[in-house]
Design a protein around this motif. Structure first.
Motif, PDB file in Angstrom:
ATOM      1  N   GLN A  37      -7.647   7.065   2.599  1.00 23.96           N
ATOM      2  CA  GLN A  37      -7.627   6.735   1.182  1.00 23.96           C
ATOM      3  C   GLN A  37      -7.432   8.009   0.377  1.00 23.96           C
ATOM      4  O   GLN A  37      -8.132   9.005   0.605  1.00 23.96           O
ATOM      5  CB  GLN A  37      -8.970   6.092   0.815  1.00 23.96           C
ATOM      6  CG  GLN A  37      -8.874   5.176  -0.370  1.00 23.96           C
ATOM      7  CD  GLN A  37     -10.200   4.475  -0.633  1.00 23.96           C
ATOM      8  OE1 GLN A  37     -11.036   4.357   0.252  1.00 23.96           O
ATOM      9  NE2 GLN A  37     -10.392   4.034  -1.851  1.00 23.96           N
ATOM     10  N   GLN A  53      -6.280   3.602   8.215  1.00 27.42           N
ATOM     11  CA  GLN A  53      -7.143   3.182   7.104  1.00 27.42           C
ATOM     12  C   GLN A  53      -8.318   2.374   7.649  1.00 27.42           C
ATOM     13  O   GLN A  53      -8.326   1.966   8.809  1.00 27.42           O
ATOM     14  CB  GLN A  53      -6.339   2.290   6.130  1.00 27.42           C
ATOM     15  CG  GLN A  53      -5.199   3.007   5.445  1.00 27.42           C
ATOM     16  CD  GLN A  53      -4.385   2.040   4.604  1.00 27.42           C
ATOM     17  OE1 GLN A  53      -3.465   1.417   5.122  1.00 27.42           O
ATOM     18  NE2 GLN A  53      -4.730   1.915   3.338  1.00 27.42           N
ATOM     19  N   ASP A  91       0.855  -1.188   0.000  1.00 31.87           N
ATOM     20  CA  ASP A  91       0.000   0.000   0.000  1.00 31.87           C
ATOM     21  C   ASP A  91       0.891   1.238   0.000  1.00 31.87           C
ATOM     22  O   ASP A  91       1.485   1.594   1.023  1.00 31.87           O
ATOM     23  CB  ASP A  91      -0.907  -0.015   1.231  1.00 31.87           C
ATOM     24  CG  ASP A  91      -1.831  -1.233   1.241  1.00 31.87           C
ATOM     25  OD1 ASP A  91      -2.379  -1.558   0.170  1.00 31.87           O
ATOM     26  OD2 ASP A  91      -1.977  -1.851   2.307  1.00 31.87           O
ATOM     27  N   ASN A 149      -5.491  -0.410  -0.055  1.00 32.64           N
ATOM     28  CA  ASN A 149      -5.641  -0.972   1.298  1.00 32.64           C
ATOM     29  C   ASN A 149      -5.623  -2.498   1.251  1.00 32.64           C
ATOM     30  O   ASN A 149      -6.514  -3.158   1.764  1.00 32.64           O
ATOM     31  CB  ASN A 149      -6.920  -0.440   1.964  1.00 32.64           C
ATOM     32  CG  ASN A 149      -6.958  -0.761   3.453  1.00 32.64           C
ATOM     33  OD1 ASN A 149      -5.998  -1.312   4.009  1.00 32.64           O
ATOM     34  ND2 ASN A 149      -8.059  -0.433   4.110  1.00 32.64           N
TER      35      ASN A 149
END
Lengths: 366, 366, 366, 366
Positions: free
Chosen positions: D364, D284, D261, D271
């Motif tokens: 994100q 996350q 990631d 993720n």
């Protein structure tokens, strides 16, 4: 992990407030196959319960314990045993007037500093009522220890205020309301308690517990010594301020030639160490004593503060024991039982295969 | 889980035998960012170490501690801190002759019954040497408690055998080999120890520890009370037979009007309870005392048994303290520090968001 | 209690950073009397150690383990066994350049958010180097389980990236650098790893462990199920992203008639459940699999940020495994051994007296 | 310590059998001051409870939870919260006929080997009924996490037997009896379950849980990784055979360039790791999946043995789910909540003073 679970392998998780719906506990780790019913647990609860004589608090609680789980067809299954005691006498109005103030030497002030608030009804969680569940849980431990190893755990009141009370007769302990093993002294005790009550005062006590039949080898050598765990257990009883093993604090003034417990093939020649050496049981009688401070709830007014920090004069009314130490006898026995049960299981977890070639000598030489 | 780990959140796992390669521990749970080096830990180790004066054992150990992990660029990282102390003076031949016998009041017999065998070199794991790692680990706790909260933990010898020793002057404690806070009494102590040594005897002691600056609210209400955990910690020191909080065992003889600590806006009016109420700190000084039994290793012969169970006469030679209680001062401080550190972390885990609206009152009214 | 202790009764407390002075652990709770020397532990350490073939990292570590305590005259004493592995190859300069940046998919960023700082030398505590101590500790567990119960714990690589590898021959596993049980596939694996290295890429793997000889009855029914504790243990290995028991994730797509393991007097007719039922071992082979993600440290540049939050391009150099999963075989075996040892002790603590009248059926019907 | 307590700081101790008097638990360690009533806990219990549609078991249980302690005037006090659910539908006669036999793939056989006996009424402690108390306890954790950190924990069924089910619409999950997030697929599911029931068969399922709002820094680096504790928690649900974090088992077949990631100042670019790196949350979304095996209790006859070891043919009747995985959604959410709550408290115990100078990047990148 806020300290409401006791034990590593025989684990008692306690809950409940003095004047809430119920108190109770979950006992996890009990070996399966033990015959068990409420009738095994009730007698010690009855020994502890308030309102039995005029020398203790007049609060009335049936203290009836109910087994909710973990027993099937009269035997433990190895799964958690939940015990429930419903609170029946919840006269919380007694406590309304003290809600905004802190009783001297009570946990109120410390609770508020810790949690920001407290349940003021009867002391909530800090009430000695919580100890009923320990007594109930320990009934299981006592039974298992007795049936499997012949361990016997007995306590008595060794001192009430100025009066030292000898261990004359175990059988007498259950026959007077003071757990006194010296029946000739009972009238003195009655007078003392009557006087205290009329003077609005209270008094401390010393309670001793003797466990016989303990096998050598129980306990762990460093932090979780048998005596250290007993100290944890016993100091964890409400109002206890001192814990002694064997000669206890007197050992500070003694000489090595006097204190050391010599050994002979016929048995140990003395028991100053109280049955523990290096944190491990020796097979001698286990001797513990605790000091319980005088009841803080007394009718003699005392200085305190209220929730704003202002000075107030407090006078605690309600149904309090002039000597909380008296009813501590079954509680102290209970805590000793929980420790022994836990260590018996811990010992066999690690050492089940040990065969000691060294002969065990008797607890006491004749 | 054989009892070699202490603490729930600030965890010390101890290892090592008196005459093995090394002793040491792993300290897990230390907050990150604390400045730390060996120099922070060595002073208390030096206070505890043997051979410093003729009044304690003449065994020579450098007791130099080495940090193996958990510190990077002079600060703790939050990962485990391993501490190692190598054993340098391993005169195990001293112990060969006692290998087949059990010293009276020593852990030998209990160890053999538990484990089936034992490491006889210097008492192995049951030696007080193990306590050096507790002192080292507690150096971390002491530093964190001092830097973060201003907590100060100090001990002194309050009694050696028949001699009661008052707390006259904290500064004096480090200036004599007895941790005595009453410097005028030092000559008496010298005479006592000299006499004991010439008589082949030993004597018990009482050690007191005071922790000031403790915030109100540390501790847990039921089993893991602050005082219960202190009792566990202190009774877990070798040779300790009694633990007291505040007035301790004397509370048994006191009245409620005498013992209860009244409160005023200016502070608490007394500290009979020793800084704990309902298992939770009140913000007063924390007061603990312990009784240490007289050294069991004395040159006066005593009755015992050998590994076959036959009677023997034992006379312990070697380099022993006539009063093991003296060197217990830094150990007792260490155990208090470990308990406080653990409870400080436990408290904030649960109660970090608590805002108490009730004013904190001073430890002591002026 | 920062998660560096594994197990309830057989407890391993781990310490040390990849490029610190040493790594090691304390093993507490081992039964006494087990013959033990470094020679028992070294073989599995050698299986795990880096630099053995060109298909794994070229870091050179002797990984020599030293027993510091808990063993006397070649046998465990029941006291803590400290294991020490000194770090010899500490080329921390390799890591200087990455100190201010966060490697993609590495623990760096999470560590800094948790602790405020980190030890950047070789990943510090997050390095897979820490697993060496688990392998060492588990050597004790493996030996005890084998000698006492005949338990055998073996692992192999069941998949490397796109290549699924069958269990053809247990003996082959130790004869190739991939822990591959299908020797005919080894050339393919060599090619795959060579290709990955030249492409600056890495690949994931699946490792399977089989424990045979496990007695029925190990495990606990609710939270600490045997399979739950295995999942905890195995997911606690660096880079593991999935854990399966028996048919594992495939069970989601199966029917009851297909998955249920029927029983007959001659034995179980299948082992879809992997040897555990209701959290308790059935006596069948215990079957576990784990997925290890592809090595994050690859030479193909990747996007990341530095300590100020600014974008950077990262290209990890240094001595990394193209497939960390390969060396995970002895680590996975180790974690299974630690869980089984712990549960064997837990089981006998509670159930040592149990006599089951129901016959045990074989692991597998012929 | 027979595994009926979950968590280190937020501790849930569970008790009760399927057809006993009651099931329940004690929740210890809850921060004080949280508004709490039964109404906060009932909704998730209702989501889990049987008999809600014809696609799950027809057993009728009110599953009404009662708070017995730990709450005063609508807020938690910091003391243990006891939760009680009385069993109302105890049709144990259903189970009488199977008392002497072992159902294939049920815990019966393992229980008898462990404990020597078992409570056969409805599976006793091994029944999924026990999970109701986890759901109740987790209601407290969910509320605290949501109110304090904004954490949201949601689950859905991602697969039922052969049918993979996408996450299309979170809102749809509560609107069909399958916790299906793809409402267009519901008719297929209805047909599948109807078919299975008529065929006397059952099917497995996969459940996914997403926790958003988790702060970076929760978890511990080595054994008690956040993902390891999630694996323990989720594998501890009845019938679960596999646990995945992020890409899970698929990671075994992936390349480093694909799986890692990458990070940018605008957030994480993918993720695959499921929100955990090195055992510590990254901020996350936390992504977990579990496989639940097909219900073992099916009406298609199967081979088994009875208590004497003789062969029998078993056909389980009674009120069973054709797919136990469906009702596992609230249970899986519950276990994730318990783990997160515990680690949130553990994190602040050690790291409350940490100030990270490194900016937190979004979960994100846009």
């Amino acid at each position: 992990m806020s300290g409401n679970t006791f034990g590593r392998l025989f684990c008692v998780t306690s809950f409940g407030e003095s004047h809430g719906a119920a108190i109770g506990c979950v006992v996890d780790g009990c070996p399966p196959g033990l015959e068990l019913s409420e009738a095994d647990l009730q007698p010690d609860l009855d020994r502890r319960k308030p309102g039995k004589s005029k020398y203790v608090t007049q609060r009335k609680e049936a203290d009836l314990v109910r087994i909710l789980s973990g027993v099937y067809q009269g035997r433990t299954t190895g799964t958690p045993i939940a015990l429930l005691i419903e609170n029946t006498d919840q006269r919380s109005y007694d406590y309304d007037k003290i809600k905004q103030t802190f009783r001297p030497n009570h946990a109120d002030y410390a609770y508020v500093q810790k949690y920001g608030a407290r349940d003021p009804r009867g002391g909530g969680r800090s009430s000695a009522r919580e100890t009923a569940v320990r007594v109930a849980a320990a009934g299981i431990a006592k039974k298992w220890l007795r049936e499997k190893f012949g361990v016997q755990i007995r306590g008595y009141v060794a001192q009430i205020g100025p009066l030292e009370l000898a261990l004359q007769d175990w059988d007498a302990v259950e026959l007077n309301p003071f757990f006194c093993a010296d029946p000739a002294r009972v009238p003195e005790l009655e007078t003392l308690i009557d006087t205290l009550r009329s003077e609005g005062d209270s008094v401390g006590a010393r309670v001793s517990v003797v466990a016989s039949g303990v096998l050598p080898g129980w306990g762990e050598p460093v932090f979780d010594r048998l005596d250290a765990d007993l100290a944890h257990a016993l100091m964890g009883i409400n109002a206890v301020k001192g814990v002694e093993i064997g000669d206890g604090m007197r050992a500070a003034g003694m000489r090595g030639t006097e204190h050391r417990d010599q050994m002979s093939p016929q048995g140990f020649l003395s028991n100053h160490s109280g049955g523990v050496s290096g944190g491990i049981s020796t097979g001698q009688d286990l001797l513990c004593s605790i000091a319980i401070k005088p009841t803080s709830s007394i009718t003699t007014p005392g200085q305190s503060i209220d929730e704003s920090g202002a000075a107030v004069e407090m006078r605690t009314t309600g149904r309090h024991d002039p000597c909380v130490g008296i009813r501590a006898v079954p509680i102290a026995e209970a805590m000793v039982a929980l420790v022994l049960m836990d260590h018996a299981l811990r010992h066999r977890a690690q050492n089940a295969d040990v065969v000691s070639l060294v002969p065990r000598i008797p607890s006491q030489a004749p």
